[in-house]
Structure formats: C-alpha cells, structure tokens
Design a protein around this motif. Structure first.
Motif, PDB file in Angstrom:
ATOM      1  N   ILE A  29     -20.528  -5.625  -0.932  1.00 59.97           N
ATOM      2  CA  ILE A  29     -21.317  -4.099  -1.235  1.00 59.97           C
ATOM      3  C   ILE A  29     -19.774  -3.276  -0.981  1.00 59.97           C
ATOM      4  O   ILE A  29     -18.782  -3.687  -0.243  1.00 59.97           O
ATOM      5  N   PHE A  30     -20.476  -1.465  -1.592  1.00 57.26           N
ATOM      6  CA  PHE A  30     -19.318  -0.787  -1.844  1.00 57.26           C
ATOM      7  C   PHE A  30     -18.840  -0.335  -0.221  1.00 57.26           C
ATOM      8  O   PHE A  30     -19.412  -0.840   1.018  1.00 57.26           O
ATOM      9  N   VAL A  31     -17.803  -0.337  -0.256  1.00 56.82           N
ATOM     10  CA  VAL A  31     -16.580   0.130   0.910  1.00 56.82           C
ATOM     11  C   VAL A  31     -16.410   1.765   1.502  1.00 56.82           C
ATOM     12  O   VAL A  31     -16.837   2.057   0.601  1.00 56.82           O
ATOM     13  N   THR A  32     -17.139   1.678   2.587  1.00 57.18           N
ATOM     14  CA  THR A  32     -18.095   3.040   2.923  1.00 57.18           C
ATOM     15  C   THR A  32     -16.430   3.664   3.746  1.00 57.18           C
ATOM     16  O   THR A  32     -16.491   5.438   4.034  1.00 57.18           O
ATOM     17  N   ALA A  33     -15.939   4.058   4.187  1.00 59.76           N
ATOM     18  CA  ALA A  33     -14.342   3.771   4.775  1.00 59.76           C
ATOM     19  C   ALA A  33     -13.142   2.629   4.945  1.00 59.76           C
ATOM     20  O   ALA A  33     -13.392   1.589   4.880  1.00 59.76           O
ATOM     21  N   VAL A  34     -11.893   3.395   4.276  1.00 64.60           N
ATOM     22  CA  VAL A  34     -10.845   2.506   5.325  1.00 64.60           C
ATOM     23  C   VAL A  34      -9.795   3.293   5.880  1.00 64.60           C
ATOM     24  O   VAL A  34     -10.264   5.212   6.095  1.00 64.60           O
ATOM     25  N   ALA A  35      -8.807   3.235   7.172  1.00 61.58           N
ATOM     26  CA  ALA A  35      -7.884   4.041   7.543  1.00 61.58           C
ATOM     27  C   ALA A  35      -6.706   3.756   7.899  1.00 61.58           C
ATOM     28  O   ALA A  35      -7.040   2.235   7.392  1.00 61.58           O
ATOM     29  N   VAL A  36      -5.594   4.160   7.964  1.00 59.64           N
ATOM     30  CA  VAL A  36      -4.099   3.150   7.826  1.00 59.64           C
ATOM     31  C   VAL A  36      -3.899   3.670   9.491  1.00 59.64           C
ATOM     32  O   VAL A  36      -3.839   3.802   9.995  1.00 59.64           O
ATOM     33  N   ALA A  37      -3.412   1.836   9.504  1.00 60.05           N
ATOM     34  CA  ALA A  37      -2.849   2.218  11.245  1.00 60.05           C
ATOM     35  C   ALA A  37      -1.287   2.710  11.225  1.00 60.05           C
ATOM     36  O   ALA A  37      -0.658   3.143  10.095  1.00 60.05           O
ATOM     37  N   PRO A  38      -0.879   2.895  12.479  1.00 61.03           N
ATOM     38  CA  PRO A  38       0.730   4.253  12.561  1.00 61.03           C
ATOM     39  C   PRO A  38       1.383   3.053  12.420  1.00 61.03           C
ATOM     40  O   PRO A  38       1.331   1.957  11.917  1.00 61.03           O
ATOM     41  N   GLY A  39       2.449   3.611  11.787  1.00 58.36           N
ATOM     42  CA  GLY A  39       3.478   3.011  10.560  1.00 58.36           C
ATOM     43  C   GLY A  39       3.360   2.295   9.722  1.00 58.36           C
ATOM     44  O   GLY A  39       3.900   1.733   8.968  1.00 58.36           O
ATOM     45  N   GLY A  40       1.566   2.106   8.803  1.00 57.51           N
ATOM     46  CA  GLY A  40       1.634   1.438   7.638  1.00 57.51           C
ATOM     47  C   GLY A  40       1.774   0.450   7.786  1.00 57.51           C
ATOM     48  O   GLY A  40       2.043  -0.523   6.689  1.00 57.51           O
ATOM     49  N   LEU A  41       1.810  -0.231   8.640  1.00 56.96           N
ATOM     50  CA  LEU A  41       1.356  -1.970   8.738  1.00 56.96           C
ATOM     51  C   LEU A  41       0.117  -2.927   7.958  1.00 56.96           C
ATOM     52  O   LEU A  41       0.163  -3.509   7.941  1.00 56.96           O
ATOM     53  N   ALA A  42      -0.733  -1.397   8.460  1.00 60.92           N
ATOM     54  CA  ALA A  42      -1.842  -2.657   7.961  1.00 60.92           C
ATOM     55  C   ALA A  42      -2.992  -1.379   7.971  1.00 60.92           C
ATOM     56  O   ALA A  42      -3.322  -0.430   8.098  1.00 60.92           O
ATOM     57  N   ALA A  43      -3.659  -1.777   7.001  1.00 64.01           N
ATOM     58  CA  ALA A  43      -5.455  -1.021   7.025  1.00 64.01           C
ATOM     59  C   ALA A  43      -6.354  -1.296   7.391  1.00 64.01           C
ATOM     60  O   ALA A  43      -6.781  -3.357   7.509  1.00 64.01           O
ATOM     61  N   ALA A  44      -7.418  -1.039   7.804  1.00 63.98           N
ATOM     62  CA  ALA A  44      -8.904  -1.627   7.953  1.00 63.98           C
ATOM     63  C   ALA A  44      -9.870  -0.752   7.134  1.00 63.98           C
ATOM     64  O   ALA A  44     -10.186   0.553   6.888  1.00 63.98           O
ATOM     65  N   SER A  45     -10.925  -1.423   6.999  1.00 63.12           N
ATOM     66  CA  SER A  45     -12.124  -1.182   6.087  1.00 63.12           C
ATOM     67  C   SER A  45     -13.286  -1.828   6.898  1.00 63.12           C
ATOM     68  O   SER A  45     -12.969  -2.202   7.278  1.00 63.12           O
ATOM     69  N   VAL A  46     -14.739  -0.788   6.313  1.00 61.29           N
ATOM     70  CA  VAL A  46     -15.691  -0.593   6.952  1.00 61.29           C
ATOM     71  C   VAL A  46     -16.802  -0.395   5.804  1.00 61.29           C
ATOM     72  O   VAL A  46     -16.634   0.058   4.721  1.00 61.29           O
ATOM     73  N   SER A  47     -17.374  -1.439   5.739  1.00 60.37           N
ATOM     74  CA  SER A  47     -18.753  -1.919   4.378  1.00 60.37           C
ATOM     75  C   SER A  47     -20.202  -1.176   4.430  1.00 60.37           C
ATOM     76  O   SER A  47     -20.321  -2.190   6.049  1.00 60.37           O
ATOM     77  N   ALA A  48     -20.622  -1.423   3.722  1.00 62.26           N
ATOM     78  CA  ALA A  48     -22.175  -1.464   3.685  1.00 62.26           C
ATOM     79  C   ALA A  48     -22.776  -2.695   4.143  1.00 62.26           C
ATOM     80  O   ALA A  48     -24.144  -2.515   5.192  1.00 62.26           O
ATOM     81  N   ASP A  49     -22.140  -3.796   4.115  1.00 64.42           N
ATOM     82  CA  ASP A  49     -22.456  -5.038   4.575  1.00 64.42           C
ATOM     83  C   ASP A  49     -22.068  -5.500   5.915  1.00 64.42           C
ATOM     84  O   ASP A  49     -22.646  -5.972   5.925  1.00 64.42           O
ATOM     85  N   ALA A  50     -21.594  -3.583   6.566  1.00 64.65           N
ATOM     86  CA  ALA A  50     -22.025  -4.230   8.304  1.00 64.65           C
ATOM     87  C   ALA A  50     -20.433  -5.155   9.213  1.00 64.65           C
ATOM     88  O   ALA A  50     -20.138  -5.269   9.611  1.00 64.65           O
ATOM     89  N   GLY A  51     -19.829  -5.023   7.710  1.00 63.32           N
ATOM     90  CA  GLY A  51     -18.638  -6.328   7.940  1.00 63.32           C
ATOM     91  C   GLY A  51     -17.247  -4.885   7.653  1.00 63.32           C
ATOM     92  O   GLY A  51     -17.429  -3.912   7.838  1.00 63.32           O
ATOM     93  N   VAL A  52     -15.979  -5.594   8.970  1.00 64.71           N
ATOM     94  CA  VAL A  52     -15.115  -4.951   9.752  1.00 64.71           C
ATOM     95  C   VAL A  52     -13.752  -5.259   8.863  1.00 64.71           C
ATOM     96  O   VAL A  52     -13.791  -7.100   9.397  1.00 64.71           O
ATOM     97  N   ARG A  53     -13.262  -5.042   8.410  1.00 69.56           N
ATOM     98  CA  ARG A  53     -11.600  -6.079   7.933  1.00 69.56           C
ATOM     99  C   ARG A  53     -10.397  -5.555   8.582  1.00 69.56           C
ATOM    100  O   ARG A  53     -10.408  -4.407   8.232  1.00 69.56           O
ATOM    101  N   VAL A  54      -9.291  -6.321   9.176  1.00 72.54           N
ATOM    102  CA  VAL A  54      -8.123  -5.835   9.155  1.00 72.54           C
ATOM    103  C   VAL A  54      -7.577  -5.883   8.015  1.00 72.54           C
ATOM    104  O   VAL A  54      -7.319  -7.441   8.218  1.00 72.54           O
ATOM    105  N   LEU A  55      -6.607  -5.643   7.096  1.00 66.05           N
ATOM    106  CA  LEU A  55      -5.910  -6.003   6.500  1.00 66.05           C
ATOM    107  C   LEU A  55      -4.679  -5.714   6.201  1.00 66.05           C
ATOM    108  O   LEU A  55      -3.981  -4.298   6.678  1.00 66.05           O
ATOM    109  N   ARG A  56      -3.889  -6.955   6.171  1.00 65.71           N
ATOM    110  CA  ARG A  56      -2.155  -6.851   6.967  1.00 65.71           C
ATOM    111  C   ARG A  56      -1.326  -6.410   5.235  1.00 65.71           C
ATOM    112  O   ARG A  56      -1.434  -6.137   4.630  1.00 65.71           O
ATOM    113  N   ALA A  57      -0.722  -4.741   5.234  1.00 65.12           N
ATOM    114  CA  ALA A  57       0.250  -4.378   3.997  1.00 65.12           C
ATOM    115  C   ALA A  57       1.367  -5.215   4.114  1.00 65.12           C
ATOM    116  O   ALA A  57       2.515  -5.287   4.776  1.00 65.12           O
TER     117      ALA A  57
END
Length: 270
Positions: free
Chosen positions: A200-228
């Motif tokens: 379901i919809f993404v409520t927030a995203v954040a970028v790691a220092p150095g831009g190597l990865a990002a994190a996202s959280v959602s109304a589904d109560a899930g957290v993802r760490v996404l490699r760039a």
C-alpha cells in the motif's frame, strides 16, 4: 540523554502550544528544530533551549504540513503541505516567504509534496492530474527556477527524500500511492525501480549517507532497505542493453548467412 517524558514535558512548555505535529526536521548544524502541524503552521525553535525563532512573513499553509527540509547551509527552511504549496523562507527570519508552486503554470501546475536538498539543489515531488513528478529547483539570491522535471509514476507521489552520493551528485528516493519506490540520480535518471515494494502507499523514504541505499516505510507496517545500484539504468543501462542487442543481432545474422552458404554449396566430388 533526556528521557522521552522529559522531552515531552519540554515541548509541552512551548508557548503558544505546538498542537498536533505532523513533520519535523533539524538544521544541518543541529542548532535549530523546525516543526509543522496539522493546522498548517510551521515554527522554528532553537535547540536545545526551545526558544522560538521568528520566521519570515508572507505565504502560509492552509492545511497539514507533510514535509520540512533545511538547505545544506542551513540558511533556508522549506515546507510542503496538503494544500499543495511549497513555501521557502529564511531559517533565521526576515525577508519574505514565497510559494514555489506559484512558479508552475499550465500543464506543469500541480500539488507539491515532499522536499529535500542535495548536491546544491532542492528536489520536490509534484502531483499533476494524479501522476507523480519530481522537480529539481535552482535557488539563488535572485529567486527560484525549475532546472529539471520528470514524471516518474502514473499514480500520485506520496513521499520524497534526497541525499548526497559518493563521488558527487545526489540520490533521490520517491514513493508512490501504489507502494512503488524509485531511486534516481541527481539528474533524475532512473537508478532503480522497485515495483510493489510495499502493499500500500509509501508514507516515508530516507537516503543513507553516501547515497548507497534508501529506506522506505509504508501504511502496510513494512520497512524496506533498498540498495542503490551504481550508474543510471536510464542512460548507461540503456546503452549497454542496446549494445548487447546489436551484438546478438549481428551474431544471429552471421549464423544465418553461414547456414545458407553451407546448404547452397555444391557437394564435393572426387
């Protein structure tokens, strides 16, 4: 470190009351805390004294604040709200607050949502007719101007973040109402697209220092760490794909010609 109860008590002592808070951000040097509320108000407080810092008069929000961001030098404070405005003002007070949305017109006019600074530029989300765009702004003492713009979702954009990347440039992360997350370069080329990263919809995203990865959280109560992944899928990746396709096509053509010559050749006689 102060306990949560002590922090709550200190914030409750701020007058006038802050009300229900919906966004917060620290200045890069940690000396100022900005908070935004459900009523559309934005306030800046010195940290840790929590003394209020007067902000520039002018344009104000009329609805819930959904994002706050300080410029990399801490001189500017930007806010976006549910009213679609993106207000830029001096963090130290003085001057005039301005709405960047007023600079968009015609087919580019939309509701601005999310704001982040990286690599000397301001990045904002912009929803136009239900489709999510990212807008890259150049802010100078003379004013603001759109430097680049790109549609990235066919559904509304719901969150945005950006940060400096290793080796220069920026990493921009954006989430959509359908749970997709896209990572982009500072030039708005695609780094990676994570379809259905959330249910379901993404409520927030954040970028790691150095831009190597990002994190996202959602109304589904899930957290993802996404490699760039390094490089740009939109430019370098496309060129490599076309090169590989060309090589395969040439190889196939050579095989076809060789097979034709082999079949057409007369049999050898002694």
């Amino acid at each position: 470190l102060a306990s949560r109860a002590e922090d709550d008590a200190r914030l409750a002592g701020v007058a006038p009351p802050l009300g229900r808070l919906t966004a917060a951000a620290f200045a890069p040097d940690g000396a100022q805390l900005a908070v935004g509320g459900a009523a559309g108000d934005v306030r800046a407080l010195s940290w840790p004294s929590l003394q209020e810092v007067p902000l520039a008069a002018g344009v104000a929000h009329g609805d819930t604040i959904n994002a706050l961001a300080y410029s990399e030098d801490g001189a500017l404070l930007v806010s976006t709200g549910a009213d679609g405005k993106c207000v830029v003002r001096a963090a130290a007070g003085g001057g005039q607050a301005n709405d960047l949305g007023a600079l968009l017109s015609g087919a580019a006019k939309g509701s601005l949502r999310g704001a982040a600074f990286a690599s000397g530029r301001l990045f904002t989300g912009c929803n136009v007719k239900g489709e999510g765009h990212v807008v890259k702004w150049r802010l100078t003492s003379e004013g603001a101007a759109v430097e680049q713009r790109r549609r990235i979702f066919r559904e509304p954009l719901t969150s945005l973040a950006a940060g400096d990347a290793e080796g220069g440039g920026a990493l921009v992360a954006a989430g959509s109402s359908e749970g997709d997350v896209m990572l982009l370069t500072g030039g708005l080329a695609t780094r990676s697209l994570y379809r259905a990263a959330h249910g379901i919809f993404v409520t927030a995203v954040a970028v790691a220092p150095g831009g190597l990865a990002a994190a996202s959280v959602s109304a589904d109560a899930g957290v993802r760490v996404l490699r760039a992944p390094r490089g740009s899928v939109g430019t370098l990746g496309s060129l490599l794909f076309l090169l590989a396709l060309m090589i395969i096509t040439i190889a196939a053509a050579v095989l076809v010609v060789q097979a034709h010559l082999l079949v057409a050749a007369p049999p050898c006689t002694m």
